[in-house]
Scaffold this active site. Sequence first.
Site, PDB file in Angstrom:
ATOM      1  N   LYS A   1       0.741  -1.169  -0.065  1.00  0.00           N
ATOM      2  CA  LYS A   1      -0.212  -0.321  -0.098  1.00  0.00           C
ATOM      3  C   LYS A   1       1.178   1.081   0.053  1.00  0.00           C
ATOM      4  O   LYS A   1       2.279   1.436   0.432  1.00  0.00           O
ATOM      5  CB  LYS A   1      -1.267  -0.136   1.681  1.00  0.00           C
ATOM      6  CG  LYS A   1      -2.226   0.591   1.123  1.00  0.00           C
ATOM      7  CD  LYS A   1      -2.947   0.463  -0.301  1.00  0.00           C
ATOM      8  CE  LYS A   1      -4.487   1.053   0.539  1.00  0.00           C
ATOM      9  NZ  LYS A   1      -5.628   0.107  -0.240  1.00  0.00           N
TER      10      LYS A   1
HETATM   11  P1  NAD Z   1     -12.908   7.609  -3.179  1.00  0.00           P
HETATM   12  O1  NAD Z   1     -11.945   8.546  -2.106  1.00  0.00           O
HETATM   13  O2  NAD Z   1     -13.571   7.878  -4.281  1.00  0.00           O
HETATM   14  O3  NAD Z   1     -14.289   7.873  -2.269  1.00  0.00           O
HETATM   15  C1  NAD Z   1     -14.428   7.967  -0.880  1.00  0.00           C
HETATM   16  C2  NAD Z   1     -15.826   8.276  -0.501  1.00  0.00           C
HETATM   17  O4  NAD Z   1     -15.782   8.303   0.986  1.00  0.00           O
HETATM   18  C3  NAD Z   1     -15.952   9.585  -1.096  1.00  0.00           C
HETATM   19  O5  NAD Z   1     -17.082   9.796  -1.246  1.00  0.00           O
HETATM   20  C4  NAD Z   1     -15.819  10.328   0.044  1.00  0.00           C
HETATM   21  O6  NAD Z   1     -16.363  12.007   0.241  1.00  0.00           O
HETATM   22  C5  NAD Z   1     -16.429   9.585   1.307  1.00  0.00           C
HETATM   23  N1  NAD Z   1     -16.041  10.230   2.411  1.00  0.00           N
HETATM   24  C6  NAD Z   1     -14.747  10.895   3.214  1.00  0.00           C
HETATM   25  N2  NAD Z   1     -14.546   9.997   4.069  1.00  0.00           N
HETATM   26  C7  NAD Z   1     -16.070  10.974   5.019  1.00  0.00           C
HETATM   27  C8  NAD Z   1     -16.487  10.772   6.014  1.00  0.00           C
HETATM   28  N3  NAD Z   1     -15.768  10.943   7.346  1.00  0.00           N
HETATM   29  N4  NAD Z   1     -17.975   9.855   6.198  1.00  0.00           N
HETATM   30  C9  NAD Z   1     -18.687   9.424   4.887  1.00  0.00           C
HETATM   31  N5  NAD Z   1     -18.210   9.656   4.377  1.00  0.00           N
HETATM   32  C10 NAD Z   1     -16.340  10.167   3.483  1.00  0.00           C
HETATM   33  O7  NAD Z   1     -12.862   6.266  -2.576  1.00  0.00           O
HETATM   34  P2  NAD Z   1     -12.727   4.502  -2.612  1.00  0.00           P
HETATM   35  O8  NAD Z   1     -11.878   4.464  -4.031  1.00  0.00           O
HETATM   36  O9  NAD Z   1     -14.243   4.964  -2.808  1.00  0.00           O
HETATM   37  O10 NAD Z   1     -12.283   3.743  -1.500  1.00  0.00           O
HETATM   38  C11 NAD Z   1     -12.921   4.029  -0.589  1.00  0.00           C
HETATM   39  C12 NAD Z   1     -13.127   2.149   0.397  1.00  0.00           C
HETATM   40  O11 NAD Z   1     -13.065   1.246  -0.618  1.00  0.00           O
HETATM   41  C13 NAD Z   1     -11.525   2.979   1.339  1.00  0.00           C
HETATM   42  O12 NAD Z   1     -11.325   2.336   2.355  1.00  0.00           O
HETATM   43  C14 NAD Z   1     -10.371   1.974   0.015  1.00  0.00           C
HETATM   44  O13 NAD Z   1      -9.713   1.598   0.885  1.00  0.00           O
HETATM   45  C15 NAD Z   1     -11.290   1.014   0.109  1.00  0.00           C
HETATM   46  N6  NAD Z   1     -11.188   0.215  -0.927  1.00  0.00           N
HETATM   47  C16 NAD Z   1     -10.581   0.823  -2.688  1.00  0.00           C
HETATM   48  C17 NAD Z   1     -11.317   0.089  -3.938  1.00  0.00           C
HETATM   49  C18 NAD Z   1     -10.456   1.048  -5.085  1.00  0.00           C
HETATM   50  O14 NAD Z   1     -10.653  -0.048  -6.280  1.00  0.00           O
HETATM   51  N7  NAD Z   1     -11.078   1.895  -5.437  1.00  0.00           N
HETATM   52  C19 NAD Z   1     -10.721  -1.411  -3.898  1.00  0.00           C
HETATM   53  C20 NAD Z   1     -10.865  -2.318  -2.348  1.00  0.00           C
HETATM   54  C21 NAD Z   1     -11.339  -0.953  -1.675  1.00  0.00           C
END
Ligand code: NAD
Length: 439
Positions: free
Chosen positions: A125
């Site tokens: 990561k």
């Molecule tokens: P992103 O930045 O596209 O979206 C994150 C979302 O969470 C946004 O809508 C943001 O406004 C919201 N957010 C942030 N802080 C918040 C809070 N305190 N309360 C409510 N909403 C909040 O990120 P993403 O890629 O969608 O990732 C989201 C989660 O999924 C993370 O934990 C990431 O590690 C995990 N993840 C992502 C992927 C991927 O392919 N992008 C894969 C596996 C896991």
Amino acid sequence: MGNQVDKVLVNPHLGGVAAEPAKRDLWDNVLIMLDDVARRLELDPGIHAILCQPERELTVAVPVMMDDGRLRVFTGHRIQHSSARGPCKGGIRYHPDVDLNEVKALAALMTWKCAVVDIPYGGAKGGVQCDPRQMSEDELCRMTRRFTAMILPIIGSKRDIPAPDVNTNAQTMAWIADTVSRLRGETTMDIVTGKPIPLGGSLGRKEATGRGVAIITRELLKRKGRRLSGTTVAVQGYGNVGSAAATILHQMGCKIVAVSDISGGLYNSQGLDVVSLNHHVASHPYRLIEGYEAPGVGEISNDELLIYDVDVLVPAALEHQIRADNAPYVQAKMIVEAANGPTTPEADEILKDRNITLVPDILANAGGVVVSYFEWVQDLQYFFWEEDEVNRNLERVMVRSFDKVWSFSQEREVPLRLGAYMLAVDKVANAMRLRGVFP
Ligand code: NAD
């Protein structure tokens, strides 16, 4: 996991204060879980000790010329937890809360995730502590390129392959791939996944994590003897993962009754119109749900969303959202962890006692890394698949992985998280045994 706190005290890799739940961080939680799994698997103590530390940690100071002419220095990390099962793999996150322990923990989760869905990768990561919402596109580009140059000694298409995570996206990956290509003097697109399609990205990658979450939710509902149609769902975090999960679950017939993001939340007990919400988000300068209005839609806080009366809760924002203080009030019957680490170990215990079924992050959100793997395979072969082939293969891997975790957990009478971890740690340990210790 009843003896976890005692275990904390004996793990030399945990800080002295780490036994106090309030002071624990995600890395402490990862070690607590690993201790429990090691005990249940009777894991070789040497292998356990190796897995308690990342293989490699790189912290870099990233100078960036800001638009106003000032020079700022950001701290970044790239952590490789394990390469036992293949090249390390994991996203890069831009967020003010990024710190070394968070990145270490997320790297370890990647090791378990790749093992649980059986793709030939280890776990890594990366992250830069910054607030991307306060930075211009040019500043982000310069920061990304300099960070890439500084972690280049340890990344590579057969060493460690980054991907998007919170606040990074296909454009960020394009900057990384271009920087490496310029520095090496050769096209090196296979150094990252989650790239734009014209630069060697895979069709279906953008929605893959959310699609995987939807497939897992569907399989869980099947096991519970429930129909998709009319199942109510709340999604915390409407970013890449949350919005795709909501959209696909909506297409499958579920009713998305509440969503939220950093700007707040929205609800409609009759179901939100996900299509019109997505149009709103796409036209918002920061891609937020803020300002969306429609008949029957009210506002809800993020805290309220987590305890809203729904069938399925999908936390898709950040870690530590479901904790000991709110877990007793969660009304959802099922939780599908789209985010990494959204539930603390204390909350896990409370949810288990309350018979709430939880599908853990390392299984539920693995769709992203599965399609990242497909993207890497396509890049290495210079041969690209149609989208339905990507989705068909994703479906196959997710269903097979869910079946394995479900059956194993039933057999051993353990929660799905523990079952998934036991399967994953055993696979990693087996690879380590087969390789032996060099020299
Ligand atoms: P992103 O930045 O596209 O979206 C994150 C979302 O969470 C946004 O809508 C943001 O406004 C919201 N957010 C942030 N802080 C918040 C809070 N305190 N309360 C409510 N909403 C909040 O990120 P993403 O890629 O969608 O990732 C989201 C989660 O999924 C993370 O934990 C990431 O590690 C995990 N993840 C992502 C992927 C991927 O392919 N992008 C894969 C596996 C896991």
